[in-house]
Structures are given as structure tokens and as C-alpha cells.
Design a protein around this motif. Sequence first.
Motif: not given
Length: 144
Positions: A73-75, A80-88, A100-109
Amino acid sequence: MGFGTQNKIKIEGGMASMTDLVFLLLVFFIIMSTMAEKNTPVELPQPSESLETSKVNTTTTVVITDNDLYQIMLSDASNSDNPFGVKTDGVSYEEIRDFLITEVEKTPEMKVKIAGARKASYEAVFQILALSKTKGWKPVLAYD
């Protein structure tokens, strides 16, 4: 003939130690009652108008499903868009690691929130914890 016993056992207790104890307790309570003031001043911080409450979600959340698959669940800070789409059913750790590495390192905290199902294995949760430890993130475990 005196067949009586000569050794008599004293049954009485020593009162000297009891009076010492009562005296010490009396001194303790007298000192504590004089030290306790009823009007102790407390310095509270003054409110300032510069406080802002932010409603922006700055934490990326990793959800671990029952079958040990991952969902992200992106912040709100991420654009950016989730490349995986909505998968159950989610994706495996190897597929989600780099994203996950790229998304977490985008956040300031640099926080990652880990939420898992009750039946998720410890190994699945530990993989995310180990990744956050090596990258220097602040992991937050969510449970209910």
C-alpha cells in the motif's frame, strides 16, 4: 528429688527491634509528608500557532497475506503507479523487493509498516524486517 527441667525456653519476643522499626517508619512518614506539597507547580508548554497537523500518509505499508504473499500500500508521498496492479493474491518477496526499496526510500521518514495476517509465517515477516534493518529503515509492526 527434683526431677523438673532446669532449662526453660523463653517464649517472649524481643520488643527492642519492634520499637526500632516503628521509629524508622515514623521518621520516614514525617519526612515524606513535609516534602509532599499540595500545590506543585507544573510548567506546561504554551500553545503556538505554528503547529501543523499533517494528514498525509508518509508510510509505505507491506501487507502479508495468509499464503505468505506480499501486497504494498503506497504512501501518499509516492507518485508512481503500482506495477503489480490490483491483485488479490499478492506477489512473492523476490518480485516485490526492488519496488519496495524504491518506494520506501522516496518517503522522508523512511518508515515501512508491516501488517500481516494471523496465519502468515514468521519467515515472511522476518524477510521484510531484515530488509528494513539492512537499509536503515524504521519498521513498524501493525497488529490487531
